[in-house]
Design a protein around this motif. Structure first.
Motif, short mmCIF file in Angstrom:
data_model
loop_
_atom_site.label_atom_id
_atom_site.label_comp_id
_atom_site.label_asym_id
_atom_site.label_seq_id
_atom_site.Cartn_x
_atom_site.Cartn_y
_atom_site.Cartn_z
N ALA A 104 0.85 -1.19 0.00
CA ALA A 104 0.00 0.00 0.00
C ALA A 104 0.89 1.25 0.00
N PRO A 105 0.56 2.23 -0.83
CA PRO A 105 1.37 3.44 -0.86
C PRO A 105 1.15 4.29 0.39
N ASP A 106 2.16 5.09 0.73
CA ASP A 106 1.99 6.02 1.85
C ASP A 106 1.32 7.28 1.31
N ALA A 107 1.00 8.21 2.19
CA ALA A 107 0.27 9.42 1.81
C ALA A 107 1.01 10.22 0.75
N ALA A 108 2.31 10.34 0.87
CA ALA A 108 3.08 11.11 -0.11
C ALA A 108 3.03 10.45 -1.50
N GLN A 109 3.08 9.14 -1.54
CA GLN A 109 3.01 8.43 -2.81
C GLN A 109 1.63 8.59 -3.45
N VAL A 110 0.59 8.54 -2.65
CA VAL A 110 -0.77 8.74 -3.17
C VAL A 110 -0.90 10.15 -3.75
N GLU A 111 -0.44 11.14 -3.00
CA GLU A 111 -0.53 12.52 -3.47
C GLU A 111 0.26 12.72 -4.76
N ALA A 112 1.46 12.16 -4.83
CA ALA A 112 2.27 12.30 -6.05
C ALA A 112 1.57 11.65 -7.24
N HIS A 113 0.98 10.48 -7.02
CA HIS A 113 0.28 9.79 -8.11
C HIS A 113 -0.94 10.59 -8.58
N VAL A 114 -1.72 11.10 -7.63
CA VAL A 114 -2.91 11.90 -7.98
C VAL A 114 -2.47 13.16 -8.71
N ASP A 115 -1.46 13.83 -8.19
CA ASP A 115 -0.99 15.07 -8.84
C ASP A 115 -0.51 14.80 -10.26
N ALA A 116 0.25 13.74 -10.46
CA ALA A 116 0.75 13.42 -11.80
C ALA A 116 -0.40 13.09 -12.75
N THR A 117 -1.38 12.34 -12.25
CA THR A 117 -2.53 11.97 -13.09
C THR A 117 -3.35 13.19 -13.46
N LEU A 118 -3.65 14.05 -12.49
CA LEU A 118 -4.43 15.26 -12.77
C LEU A 118 -3.68 16.19 -13.72
N ALA A 119 -2.37 16.30 -13.54
CA ALA A 119 -1.58 17.15 -14.45
C ALA A 119 -1.57 16.57 -15.86
N LEU A 120 -1.40 15.27 -15.98
CA LEU A 120 -1.39 14.61 -17.28
C LEU A 120 -2.70 14.83 -18.02
N LEU A 121 -3.80 14.78 -17.29
CA LEU A 121 -5.12 14.97 -17.89
C LEU A 121 -5.54 16.44 -17.91
N GLU A 122 -4.62 17.31 -17.53
CA GLU A 122 -4.85 18.75 -17.50
C GLU A 122 -6.05 19.13 -16.64
N LEU A 123 -6.15 18.45 -15.50
CA LEU A 123 -7.21 18.73 -14.54
C LEU A 123 -6.67 19.35 -13.25
N GLY A 124 -5.39 19.57 -13.21
CA GLY A 124 -4.79 20.16 -12.03
C GLY A 124 -3.42 20.70 -12.36
N PRO A 125 -2.89 21.50 -11.46
CA PRO A 125 -1.57 22.08 -11.71
C PRO A 125 -0.49 21.01 -11.65
N VAL A 126 0.58 21.28 -12.34
CA VAL A 126 1.75 20.41 -12.26
C VAL A 126 2.41 20.73 -10.93
N ARG A 127 2.54 19.74 -10.09
CA ARG A 127 3.19 19.93 -8.78
C ARG A 127 4.53 19.24 -8.84
N ARG A 128 5.53 19.95 -8.46
CA ARG A 128 6.88 19.39 -8.47
C ARG A 128 7.38 19.28 -7.04
N ALA A 129 8.12 18.21 -6.79
CA ALA A 129 8.69 18.04 -5.47
C ALA A 129 9.82 19.07 -5.30
N HIS A 130 9.88 19.65 -4.15
CA HIS A 130 10.94 20.61 -3.85
C HIS A 130 12.18 19.86 -3.39
N SER A 131 13.34 20.22 -3.93
CA SER A 131 14.56 19.59 -3.47
C SER A 131 15.32 20.59 -2.62
N ASP A 132 15.74 20.14 -1.46
CA ASP A 132 16.45 21.03 -0.52
C ASP A 132 17.93 20.86 -0.60
#
Length: 187
Positions: free
Chosen positions: A159-187
């Motif tokens: 089972a994915p953790d919360a961060a993995q679920v969010e990344a998958h949802v964000d990538a899917t919504l961005a791919l389908l142009e239903l949400g902004p492209v969210r990029r992980a911040h690197s520190d």
């Protein structure tokens, strides 16, 4: 017997309902659909069979209650991203995967139809309320579940953790142009 007499309060009824659904889910996951009998549920949940029949109607009603728990109940709450995250987090959980496997193994067309209506169709309605073209909800739902769900059903991934679920949802919504492209911040 030393229990209180009279009608249970609303809180007691809700607690009883949740206890029964917990037992149904455990039965489905551990032993499959055939293990979900009123005798077994009554004994394990410490609820009279008569009460189970009154509250759930039949065995399909017990299973519907377990499936309903896997989906958000308030389709008016949250934006598309929040709803998608909640849906996917639930559907990729060990509990939901176990229920899905039990339904598939039961090989019962009527049960499968009820599962679909209470599960995937319900999730699609929730998504449809949040996208410009509601007719595209099945496509969005399929894209959101897709490969992660298939791998979970086959036991090929955890089972994915919360961060993995969010990344998958964000990538899917961005791919389908239903949400902004969210990029992980690197520190």
């Amino acid at each position: 017997m030393t229990g209180k007499r009279g009608r249970p309060s609303a809180a007691e009824r809700l607690e009883r309902h949740e206890r029964v659904v917990d037992v149904v889910i455990r039965m489905l996951i551990d032993h499959g659909y055939d293990a979900v009998t009123f005798d077994r549920i009554s004994a394990e949940a410490h609820v009279a069979k008569r009460t189970l029949y009154a509250d759930f109607g039949d065995r399909s009603g017990l299973v519907r209650a377990a499936v309903r728990r896997q989906h958000p109940t308030d389709p008016s709450a949250g934006d598309l991203r929040a709803a998608a995250i909640e849906i996917i987090a639930h559907l990729l959980s060990d509990e939901a995967i176990g229920i899905h496997r039990a339904i598939i193994a039961a090989a019962d067309a009527a049960l499968a139809a009820e599962f679909y209506d209470e599960g995937p169709a319900r999730a699609q309605r929730i998504l449809a309320d949040r996208i410009p073209d509601p007719d595209a909800a099945p496509i969005l739902f399929a894209a959101l579940l897709g490969e992660p769900h298939r791998r979970r059903l086959l036991g090929l991934s955890e089972a994915p953790d919360a961060a993995q679920v969010e990344a998958h949802v964000d990538a899917t919504l961005a791919l389908l142009e239903l949400g902004p492209v969210r990029r992980a911040h690197s520190d």
